[in-house]
Scaffold this motif. Structure first.
Motif: not given
Length: 151
Positions: A7-9, A14-18, A24-31, A94-97
């Motif tokens: 979780l990050f903001y 709230k956003c989630v990095q999976i 290292k396949f990554t999906v970012v879910l936002v809000d 992501l530069e911290d979001g």
């Protein structure tokens, strides 16, 4: 086929990095809302299908993967290597979001484009026997899924 979530903001949302540990396949879910937890697996699957939309073999194998693993569950993340990798990704890419702002056009955050770029254009590294290997996450995950399901 182990995955981690972090979780990050961004802009107080709230956003989630999976992240898949091996590729290292990554999906970012936002809000992301707590009530959306039950849809997390579906959201990741939709982004994966979109990222591989031009690769029929991989999308077919992904359908088998989703059928074999219909549920998503997470426990406490303890693998220090993957925690470090996810923290590094959040801070560097992501530069911290704040990097998410680059994907806003006409007041709309284009998460498909974001997740495409993360997996197809962002070069990842891995040390193997002291040698640094460079790769794109989407290519590596496709190789892993083909190794596992292409029989």
């Amino acid at each position: 086929m182990e995955w981690g979530a972090k979780l990050f903001y961004f802009d107080r949302r709230k956003c989630v990095q999976i992240c898949n540990f091996a590729s290292k396949f990554t999906v970012v879910l936002v809000d992301f809302k707590i009530n959306d937890l039950k849809y997390m697996g579906d959201a990741v699957a939709q982004y994966m299908m979109d990222i591989y939309s031009n690769d029929r073999e991989t999308t077919t194998l992904l359908e088998r993967f989703f059928k074999d693993h219909p549920l998503v569950c997470f426990g406490k993340l303890t693998d220090r290597s993957i925690i470090s990798s996810m923290n590094h990704f959040q801070l560097q890419y992501l530069e911290d979001g704040y990097r998410l702002s680059d994907f806003i056009k006409n007041n709309v955050l284009h998460t498909k484009k974001l997740n495409h770029e993360i997996n197809k254009k962002y070069i990842r590294t891995e040390k193997v026997n002291g040698e640094t290997l460079y790769f794109f996450s989407a290519e590596k995950f496709a190789e892993l899924i083909k190794e596992r399901y292409a029989r």
